[in-house]
Design a protein around this motif. Structure first.
Motif, short mmCIF file in Angstrom:
data_model
loop_
_atom_site.label_atom_id
_atom_site.label_comp_id
_atom_site.label_asym_id
_atom_site.label_seq_id
_atom_site.Cartn_x
_atom_site.Cartn_y
_atom_site.Cartn_z
N ALA A 1 0.45 -12.71 -4.78
CA ALA A 1 -0.28 -11.51 -4.35
C ALA A 1 0.11 -10.34 -5.24
O ALA A 1 1.21 -10.31 -5.80
CB ALA A 1 0.00 -11.19 -2.89
N GLU A 2 -0.80 -9.37 -5.36
CA GLU A 2 -0.50 -8.17 -6.14
C GLU A 2 -1.31 -7.00 -5.60
O GLU A 2 -2.41 -7.18 -5.07
CB GLU A 2 -0.82 -8.39 -7.61
N LYS A 3 -0.75 -5.82 -5.72
CA LYS A 3 -1.44 -4.59 -5.35
C LYS A 3 -1.47 -3.70 -6.58
O LYS A 3 -0.45 -3.20 -7.03
CB LYS A 3 -0.71 -3.88 -4.20
N GLN A 4 -2.66 -3.54 -7.13
CA GLN A 4 -2.82 -2.82 -8.39
C GLN A 4 -3.00 -1.32 -8.17
O GLN A 4 -3.32 -0.88 -7.07
CB GLN A 4 -4.03 -3.37 -9.15
N ASP B 1 0.83 -1.21 0.00
CA ASP B 1 0.00 0.00 0.00
C ASP B 1 0.86 1.26 0.00
O ASP B 1 0.59 2.23 -0.71
CB ASP B 1 -0.92 0.02 1.23
N LYS B 2 1.92 1.24 0.80
CA LYS B 2 2.79 2.40 0.89
C LYS B 2 3.58 2.61 -0.41
O LYS B 2 3.79 3.75 -0.84
CB LYS B 2 3.74 2.25 2.08
N ILE B 3 4.01 1.50 -1.01
CA ILE B 3 4.77 1.61 -2.26
C ILE B 3 3.88 2.15 -3.37
O ILE B 3 4.29 3.02 -4.14
CB ILE B 3 5.36 0.24 -2.65
N VAL B 4 2.67 1.64 -3.46
CA VAL B 4 1.73 2.11 -4.48
C VAL B 4 1.41 3.59 -4.27
O VAL B 4 1.36 4.38 -5.22
CB VAL B 4 0.44 1.27 -4.47
N ASP B 5 1.23 4.00 -3.02
CA ASP B 5 0.98 5.41 -2.74
C ASP B 5 2.16 6.28 -3.14
O ASP B 5 2.00 7.40 -3.64
CB ASP B 5 0.69 5.62 -1.24
N THR C 1 -1.11 -6.01 -15.38
CA THR C 1 -2.21 -6.51 -14.56
C THR C 1 -2.38 -8.02 -14.61
O THR C 1 -1.76 -8.72 -15.41
CB THR C 1 -3.54 -5.87 -15.02
N ASN C 2 -3.27 -8.48 -13.71
CA ASN C 2 -3.77 -9.86 -13.72
C ASN C 2 -2.67 -10.91 -13.66
O ASN C 2 -2.67 -11.88 -14.41
CB ASN C 2 -4.63 -10.11 -14.97
N GLN C 3 -1.74 -10.73 -12.72
CA GLN C 3 -0.66 -11.70 -12.57
C GLN C 3 -0.92 -12.72 -11.46
O GLN C 3 -0.21 -13.70 -11.36
CB GLN C 3 0.65 -10.96 -12.27
N PHE C 4 -1.93 -12.48 -10.60
CA PHE C 4 -2.15 -13.36 -9.47
C PHE C 4 -2.37 -14.80 -9.93
O PHE C 4 -3.22 -15.08 -10.76
CB PHE C 4 -3.34 -12.90 -8.63
N THR D 1 2.21 -0.76 -9.94
CA THR D 1 1.75 -2.05 -9.42
C THR D 1 2.88 -2.82 -8.74
O THR D 1 4.01 -2.85 -9.24
CB THR D 1 1.15 -2.89 -10.55
N VAL D 2 2.55 -3.45 -7.62
CA VAL D 2 3.53 -4.22 -6.84
C VAL D 2 3.08 -5.67 -6.76
O VAL D 2 1.89 -5.97 -6.60
CB VAL D 2 3.67 -3.63 -5.42
N PHE D 3 4.04 -6.60 -6.87
CA PHE D 3 3.75 -8.04 -6.87
C PHE D 3 4.58 -8.76 -5.83
O PHE D 3 5.67 -8.32 -5.45
CB PHE D 3 4.07 -8.65 -8.23
#
Length: 256
Positions: free
Chosen positions: A118-121, A94-98, A129-132, A103-105
């Motif tokens: 896991a992924e944070k889009q 969450d912090k990296i995306v902010d 996208t859609n790597q989970f 996107t973080v994986f």
């Protein structure tokens, strides 16, 4: 009254085969399995064929060496959804995306594959996208290269005995020698890179997640479309991944 444990011999042998792959080798032949488990080669062959058909084992290109199949990783992925690694990943991501708006994986190794668990889009239209749940060759992903840091050169060569690697894009590594160079760089720098090797217009930076014994157990990465990359963005992404991996390693493995 004494409790009796009833065993089904064939089921026991299937479990013995699965547990064999938890040992020092990633791949075994029918002869290896029969010898190590002291069973007839014909029995080993039949069990392996059943496990192949159900996805618990997979064969290499020669059809003579076998390794853990996708079904095990599918079960593992479902299990790991509920672990602290996943929940803590989202806090850090969450912090990296902010901070980056990219996107973080989170990925783990499964044989010669990287498995995204896991992924944070981000909300931007242009994103990776859609790597989970998806798998990629270790050599074609930043996180995969980072996870190979655990391996010796001989262990990496054993994964790719032909010495050649199948390209996903024009930028994908095509030789084990080049892969070894990049893994060595990742070992020294603490970061690994994917420069359009999975998707030609997406670059990635990955870092290591260490357990309490100092072994890399997972890798966190950020993926950035090349149109948004500048020297400043790339530098900030590297620092976010370094800090995020340190924090995630500590949160999950070093607090207790």
């Amino acid at each position: 009254m004494e409790n009796k444990t009833h065993k089904v011999k064939s089921a026991d042998r299937v479990l013995d085969i699965l547990e064999l792959f938890a040992g020092e080798q990633d791949a075994y032949s029918i002869t290896d399995i029969a010898t190590r488990l002291d069973m007839p080669a014909s029995s080993a062959y039949m069990l392996v064929q059943n496990m192949l058909s159900r996805g618990y084992l997979e064969a290499d290109r020669s059809g003579k060496m076998f390794h853990i199949g996708y079904k095990i990783f599918e079960i593992r992925t479902r299990y790991m959804r509920s672990t602290s690694l996943i929940s803590e990943f989202y806090r850090v991501a969450d912090k990296i995306v902010d901070g980056l708006n990219e996107t973080v994986f989170l990925g783990v190794r499964g044989g010669d594959q990287l498995i995204y668990i896991a992924e944070k889009q981000v909300s931007t239209p242009l994103r990776f996208t859609n790597q989970f749940g998806k798998t990629l060759p270790l050599y074609a992903s930043a996180s995969g290269k980072m996870l190979l840091v655990n391996c010796s050169a001989d262990e990496i060569r054993s994964l790719y005995p032909s010495g050649e690697l199948k390209g996903l894009t024009a930028s994908t590594l095509t030789s084990v020698d080049r892969l070894l160079e990049q893994v060595d760089t990742a070992r020294k720098e603490g970061l690994a890179y994917n420069l359009g090797e999975t998707v030609h217009d997406v670059h990635c930076i990955a870092g290591p997640i260490y357990d309490s014994e100092g072994t890399i157990v997972a890798s966190m990465s950020v993926s950035i479309p090349t149109v948004r990359i500048s020297p400043d963005v790339w530098s900030r992404a590297a620092e976010w991944i370094r800090q995020g991996c340190r924090e995630l390693s500590y949160r999950v493995y070093c607090q207790n």
